[in-house]
Write an enzyme that holds these catalytic residues in place. Structure first.
Site, PDB file in Angstrom:
ATOM      1  N   CYS A 121     -26.072 -13.307 -20.927  1.00 15.91           N
ATOM      2  CA  CYS A 121     -25.771 -14.589 -20.277  1.00 15.91           C
ATOM      3  C   CYS A 121     -26.625 -14.835 -19.036  1.00 15.91           C
ATOM      4  O   CYS A 121     -26.552 -15.905 -18.449  1.00 15.91           O
ATOM      5  CB  CYS A 121     -24.293 -14.681 -19.923  1.00 15.91           C
ATOM      6  N   CYS A 123     -23.126  -7.779 -19.014  1.00 13.42           N
ATOM      7  CA  CYS A 123     -21.895  -7.897 -18.238  1.00 13.42           C
ATOM      8  C   CYS A 123     -20.845  -6.924 -18.765  1.00 13.42           C
ATOM      9  O   CYS A 123     -20.637  -6.817 -19.976  1.00 13.42           O
ATOM     10  CB  CYS A 123     -21.321  -9.307 -18.349  1.00 13.42           C
ATOM     11  N   CYS A 180     -27.902  -9.951 -16.570  1.00 14.08           N
ATOM     12  CA  CYS A 180     -27.256  -9.695 -17.857  1.00 14.08           C
ATOM     13  C   CYS A 180     -28.185 -10.148 -18.984  1.00 14.08           C
ATOM     14  O   CYS A 180     -28.708 -11.265 -18.974  1.00 14.08           O
ATOM     15  CB  CYS A 180     -25.930 -10.441 -17.939  1.00 14.08           C
ATOM     16  N   GLY A 219       0.789  -1.224   0.000  1.00 10.99           N
ATOM     17  CA  GLY A 219       0.000   0.000   0.000  1.00 10.99           C
ATOM     18  C   GLY A 219       0.817   1.267   0.000  1.00 10.99           C
ATOM     19  O   GLY A 219       0.284   2.351  -0.198  1.00 10.99           O
ATOM     20  N   CYS A 271     -18.797 -13.079 -19.612  1.00  8.97           N
ATOM     21  CA  CYS A 271     -20.080 -13.242 -20.291  1.00  8.97           C
ATOM     22  C   CYS A 271     -19.972 -14.330 -21.372  1.00  8.97           C
ATOM     23  O   CYS A 271     -20.787 -15.248 -21.432  1.00  8.97           O
ATOM     24  CB  CYS A 271     -20.487 -11.908 -20.912  1.00  8.97           C
TER      25      CYS A 271
END
Lengths: 267, 288
Positions: free
Chosen positions: B250, B272, B247, B38, B278
């Site tokens: 899909c 998606c 979606c 970080g 997808c």
């Protein structure tokens, strides 16, 4: 107050000196600040008042001397004294956002203008670890009312506030963490007299109510007389006279203090 | 599309475009970043053959970690087929001669802008994020000297002021992307402009995650399994976006959906954002 333990000063300043090049801004300044006491530092521009305040707040590193701060018994590090000058940066910052407050002459220096009034008050709480939005907001609302700002303005930006309101907001922002000491640099400077009077009333009430100690820097002897218990007169970096406010103002001993007192406009 | 073998490499260029000294310099920065999760490590960012803001930081990181055996995937907003993604993929195919892919599980290095793939990452994979602005404290403090000091002293309380403002004005935390996180309980970090939907995927991910900011000249990292916590309040906990739709291609109800306007009469559908996820679902027989 506990009778077994004698009252000790919250701040003991000893031999504080600071030079800027060849000029002395502070020269061997020593004084104590007691719990609940309001101490005014008066003197003309350039006498070292603001440097003294900055040295206490850790914004200026003095060349010599100590600033002993004693935390309240029962709090973290309670009872024992720490030298703010030699304290680590991390510790000093922690103290500055919990135990110490600093009220600037210009509220724009002491406020975050891009966030709401509520966030300005809540910042110290969040910095100290508050993580409950509802609690933070309740404390912010409480403090807005204590400094006589309408609760409905909690989400307004400070930039939309008048000068007097901004100054009151700055005071609330500092007092919300219940500091032991508040340092004030000309808190009424730049305000018109009626707004000044209200702010002074408010300050006097709050100081009495929460028992905070105040170091008040001002060039306005009227403000000093109204608020301060004790007075230090500074000239060219030295403390040339000190004593109870009424005593110093009614019977000034030093030639410079006499000049200062006699220069006040009488209406 | 599965793995594509590079056909030709550019003669006269170093492997993966950058010269060896530069790659060593960047690898040193990456090693330091991995050692301090970080923490933003400064590095001598180079001029790249594309403008700042187009992924120069990510490209330099990818160029420094990529090897001949790696398989590269590049996504932009979840898609492998957008201009930026195609350009960067071709850039490395030509300068490093590496194989490329659209499939998340096949890739060893995934360079991304704005999304983390829906398919869970695996140990051994490297995520490379393109970062426009690495400093989470910049909005409240303009001085770099001061923000560095705030990181050093863990002086992060003011960061909550931003979340407070969101709730005060909107009743909830409205920060939707680049949502600030606490890394390993120590450093505050911007996760790059991924939606906050993707924040939980950073937490204890088995993959190595590297962040490169070219213009700002900073590299930071999340080594595998690093705890990553999104900032929040006790009474306003961190949440991710939810959709009432599935979606339209899909039928997935667990992926980040893009709203697509289909005509000029107000028709719209949700699909998606991760095109590979997808397509994989469709190939497996899922339908809306």
């Amino acid at each position: 107050m506990n009778r077994d333990s004698p009252v000790e000063p919250v701040l003991e300043i000893d031999g504080l000196s600071k030079r800027f090049g060849a000029r002395w801004a502070l020269r061997d300044v020593s004084f104590d600040l007691w719990p609940g006491e309001v101490l005014a530092i008066v003197g003309e521009s350039g006498s070292g008042k603001t440097t003294l305040l900055n040295a206490i707040a850790g914004r200026v590193t003095p060349d010599a001397g100590t600033v002993l701060y004693r935390a309240a018994a029962g709090k973290e590090g309670g009872g024992s004294a720490a030298d703010l000058v030699s304290l680590s940066e991390a510790e000093r910052r922690r103290l500055l956002r919990t135990d110490l407050g600093l009220v600037h002459q210009n509220p724009r220096d002491g406020l975050r203008l891009s966030v709401s009034a509520g966030a300005n008050i809540g910042e110290r709480l969040m910095a100290a670890g508050a993580r409950h939005y509802g609690d933070i907001r309740a404390r912010a609302l409480d403090w807005l009312q204590r400094v006589e700002i309408e609760a409905a303005r909690i989400d307004d930006m400070p930039a939309t506030f008048s000068g007097g309101m901004q100054q009151r907001l700055q005071i609330a922002r500092n007092l919300v963490s219940e500091p032991r000491i508040v340092l004030m640099d000309e808190p009424t400077g730049g305000l018109d007299v009626s707004v000044q009077a209200r702010l002074l009333d408010l300050l006097r009430d709050l100081v009495a109510e929460i028992g905070v100690s105040v170091v008040l820097v001002t060039h306005d002897l009227g403000v000093a007389r109204l608020l301060a218990h004790r007075l230090l007169v500074m000239q060219q970096g030295r403390v040339i006279e000190s004593g109870l406010t009424d005593q110093v103002l009614d019977d000034p001993q030093h030639a410079y203090t006499q000049l200062l007192v006699s220069s006040v406009l009488q209406l | 599309m599965t793995i594509v073998q590079a056909t030709e490499t550019l003669p006269g260029y170093s492997f993966a475009y950058l010269d060896e000294q530069t790659k060593r310099m960047i690898r040193r920065a990456i090693l330091k970043a991995v050692a301090i999760p970080g923490y933003q490590v400064p590095f001598a960012s180079r001029e790249m053959p594309l403008p700042y803001g187009w992924g120069t930081g990510g490209i330099q990181v990818t160029a420094s970690v990529i090897g001949r055996d790696d398989v590269l995937k590049v996504i932009d907003q979840g898609s492998d087929d957008t201009t930026n993604a195609v350009s960067i993929r071709k850039f490395f195919a030509r300068t490093a001669g590496v194989r490329t892919t659209d499939r998340t599980p096949e890739a060893t290095i995934i360079q991304t802008r704005h999304r983390v793939p829906e398919t869970p990452l695996q140990a051994g994979q490297i995520m490379v994020y393109q970062v426009p602005m690495p400093e989470p404290l910049r909005w409240l403090e303009a001085r770099e000297t001061e923000t560095r000091k705030m990181h050093a002293l863990e002086d992060y309380g003011a960061m909550y002021v931003k979340l407070y403002e969101d709730i005060a004005h909107s009743g909830r935390i409205t920060t939707a992307y680049d949502y600030p996180v606490m890394v390993n309980q120590r450093y505050l970090m911007r996760p790059s402009p991924i939606p906050r939907f993707d924040n939980p995927k950073l937490d204890r991910s088995p993959a190595l995650q590297l962040f490169g900011a070219g213009r700002e000249k900073r590299i930071y990292a999340l080594p595998p399994h690093t705890p990553v916590r999104s900032l929040d309040f006790a009474d306003h906990p961190f949440t991710i976006e939810r959709w009432t739709e599935r979606c339209a291609i899909c039928g997935a109800d667990d992926s980040f959906l893009d709203e697509i306007v289909t005509d000029d009469r107000g028709g719209r559908q949700f699909v998606c954002s991760d095109t590979d996820y997808c397509a994989t679902r469709v190939a497996a027989g899922h339908r809306a």
